[in-house]
Design a protein around this motif. Structure first.
Motif, PDB file in Angstrom:
ATOM      1  N   TYR A  46     -92.306  52.042  -8.180  1.00 15.51           N
ATOM      2  CA  TYR A  46     -93.261  53.146  -8.356  1.00 15.51           C
ATOM      3  C   TYR A  46     -92.616  54.468  -7.956  1.00 15.51           C
ATOM      4  N   GLN A  47     -93.352  55.546  -8.198  1.00 18.22           N
ATOM      5  CA  GLN A  47     -92.834  56.867  -7.847  1.00 18.22           C
ATOM      6  C   GLN A  47     -93.754  57.477  -6.791  1.00 18.22           C
ATOM      7  N   ASP A  48     -93.158  58.060  -5.750  1.00 21.84           N
ATOM      8  CA  ASP A  48     -94.032  58.618  -4.702  1.00 21.84           C
ATOM      9  C   ASP A  48     -94.254  60.110  -4.981  1.00 21.84           C
ATOM     10  N   ASN A  49     -94.879  60.813  -4.055  1.00 20.42           N
ATOM     11  CA  ASN A  49     -95.234  62.220  -4.312  1.00 20.42           C
ATOM     12  C   ASN A  49     -94.046  63.160  -4.241  1.00 20.42           C
ATOM     13  N   ASP A  50     -92.882  62.642  -3.777  1.00 21.72           N
ATOM     14  CA  ASP A  50     -91.708  63.523  -3.667  1.00 21.72           C
ATOM     15  C   ASP A  50     -90.703  63.236  -4.776  1.00 21.72           C
ATOM     16  N   GLU A  51     -91.224  62.686  -5.911  1.00 21.83           N
ATOM     17  CA  GLU A  51     -90.357  62.376  -7.063  1.00 21.83           C
ATOM     18  C   GLU A  51     -89.303  61.320  -6.735  1.00 21.83           C
ATOM     19  N   ASN A  52     -89.500  60.589  -5.624  1.00 24.57           N
ATOM     20  CA  ASN A  52     -88.541  59.514  -5.345  1.00 24.57           C
ATOM     21  C   ASN A  52     -89.013  58.243  -6.051  1.00 24.57           C
ATOM     22  N   TYR A  96    -108.740  51.733  -1.321  1.00 31.92           N
ATOM     23  CA  TYR A  96    -108.096  52.212  -0.081  1.00 31.92           C
ATOM     24  C   TYR A  96    -107.496  51.033   0.687  1.00 31.92           C
ATOM     25  N   ASP A  97    -108.273  49.937   0.755  1.00 31.85           N
ATOM     26  CA  ASP A  97    -107.787  48.771   1.511  1.00 31.85           C
ATOM     27  C   ASP A  97    -106.528  48.197   0.862  1.00 31.85           C
ATOM     28  N   LEU A  98    -106.526  48.162  -0.461  1.00 33.45           N
ATOM     29  CA  LEU A  98    -105.348  47.587  -1.131  1.00 33.45           C
ATOM     30  C   LEU A  98    -104.133  48.485  -0.906  1.00 33.45           C
ATOM     31  N   LEU A  99    -104.347  49.802  -0.936  1.00 35.86           N
ATOM     32  CA  LEU A  99    -103.215  50.718  -0.694  1.00 35.86           C
ATOM     33  C   LEU A  99    -102.683  50.525   0.727  1.00 35.86           C
ATOM     34  N   GLN A 100    -103.605  50.449   1.689  1.00 33.14           N
ATOM     35  CA  GLN A 100    -103.177  50.230   3.073  1.00 33.14           C
ATOM     36  C   GLN A 100    -102.385  48.929   3.173  1.00 33.14           C
ATOM     37  N   LEU A 126     -99.187  51.817   1.853  1.00 32.38           N
ATOM     38  CA  LEU A 126     -99.199  53.161   1.254  1.00 32.38           C
ATOM     39  C   LEU A 126    -100.382  53.934   1.823  1.00 32.38           C
ATOM     40  N   GLU A 127    -100.112  55.179   2.258  1.00 30.18           N
ATOM     41  CA  GLU A 127    -101.228  55.945   2.837  1.00 30.18           C
ATOM     42  C   GLU A 127    -102.276  56.280   1.777  1.00 30.18           C
TER      43      GLU A 127
END
Lengths: 114, 230
Positions: free
Chosen positions: A91-97, B6-10, B14-15
């Motif tokens: 996946y891609q995070d918010n910093d384009e990484n 939210y629970d699945l992200l946690q 992942l925040e």
């Protein structure tokens, strides 16, 4: 005496139920590159004594089912995962990484009485 | 329908759900590892998810950071000076979760391999930036040299191990002020190779691509290595 096999269809016996979570349904396709989703399978179904001999079961499940047949206060053996597999998420995070992450024991491949 | 996103992200560590503006191209190294893992899972093969065999390191989280730096010598490369000077910057703020850093590999892709660009030899030197610029654009001042590497032909990827630098940046409070990259094309003044040097410099300015691959191992998800220590 052999306990008669229950008349219930196989559908009620312990087996793997398939459930697919599509990332598009969650709106996650905007940041998850691959895969398109993952299998959230689950185990459900009955573990009667007569089945424990071959329902991919453990020895103590056989004993527990036997005890339940003798004394209904003893709970039945339960339907649980017996084989799990991991998933990887790209996946891609918010910093384009671009991130590749592995998660163990995420997918139920097989179920049995335990 | 009341899916507890939210629970699945946690659960996935992942925040919150990222919302990238545009997709980066998937780096070949990550795509190759992902496809190998998918094939192994589909084939039911058991796999050690905490060991990245393609890289030979332990880890369960791989991140590829794009370079957010810029070229410093925008004017024509001087005839006897460096062909290319670049400020490299990787936004490492994402690397904050618990976990052991097991790899930090800087890759400089000098451009596609071809038979036409076999010469001239180039010398790549890499420095830590220890002071920001003092005027206008933060023209960084190169500090400690990290590497000096001669590359026979200006093409293909060149790798540098930056694990020590990242540990400095993460641990001892040294700020991540970026890196200073210099590439010198070694032309031979008398064999008229200078034209080739200038072409090489132009091509490098166009095709150079820098990225940083960071691998971390989360001890909560990865039990101590089951491998016997040799």
């Amino acid at each position: 005496a052999a306990i008669p096999v229950p008349k219930g269809s196989c559908r009620s016996l312990c087996h793997r139920h398939q459930l697919f979570i599509s990332f598009r349904d969650l709106g996650w396709h905007k940041w998850v590159i691959a895969p398109k989703g993952f299998m959230a399978n689950y185990c459900h179904g009955d573990c009667p004594f007569s089945m424990t001999t071959y329902l991919n079961s453990s020895n103590y499940a056989f004993m527990q089912a036997l005890m339940h047949a003798v004394d209904p206060n003893v709970p039945k053996a339960v339907c649980i995962p017996t084989k799990l597999s991991p998933i990887s998420m790209l996946y891609q995070d918010n910093d384009e990484n671009v991130v590749l992450r592995h998660y163990e024991d995420m997918v139920v491949d097989e179920c049995g009485c335990g | 329908s009341r899916f507890q996103e939210y629970d699945l992200l946690q659960f996935l560590d992942l925040e919150r759900a990222p919302s990238p503006h545009r997709f980066q191209p998937v780096p070949p190294v990550l795509r190759k590892i992902f496809q190998a893992r998918e094939a192994a899972a589909a084939g039911g093969a058991s796999q050690d998810l905490c060991y990245v065999k393609e890289l030979g390191v332990r880890g369960n989280l791989l991140r590829l950071f794009p370079d957010h730096g810029f070229f410093l010598n925008t004017q024509e490369p001087s005839r006897d000076g460096p062909c290319l000077q670049k400020f490299l910057y990787f936004n490492l703020s994402a690397v904050k979760e618990k976990g052991k850093l097991t790899m930090a590999r800087l890759t400089l892709d000098l451009g596609p391999r071809s038979y036409y660009h076999l010469r001239p030899e180039v010398v790549v030197s890499l420095f830590v930036v220890e002071e920001r610029g003092v005027w206008g654009r933060p023209h960084p001042k190169p500090g400690r040299m990290l590497a000096l590497q001669s590359v026979p032909g200006p093409q293909g990827p060149v790798h540098f191990n930056l694990q020590g630098v990242l540990k400095d940046w993460n641990g001892s409070g040294r700020k991540n002020l970026g890196l200073y990259l210099e590439i010198l094309a070694k032309g031979d003044r008398y064999s008229g190779v200078n034209v080739q040097v200038e072409n090489t410099c132009d091509r490098l300015m166009r095709s150079l691509h820098a990225s940083l691959l960071v691998v971390t191992l989360n001890p909560e998800h990865c039990h101590p290595s089951s491998r016997k220590r040799r």
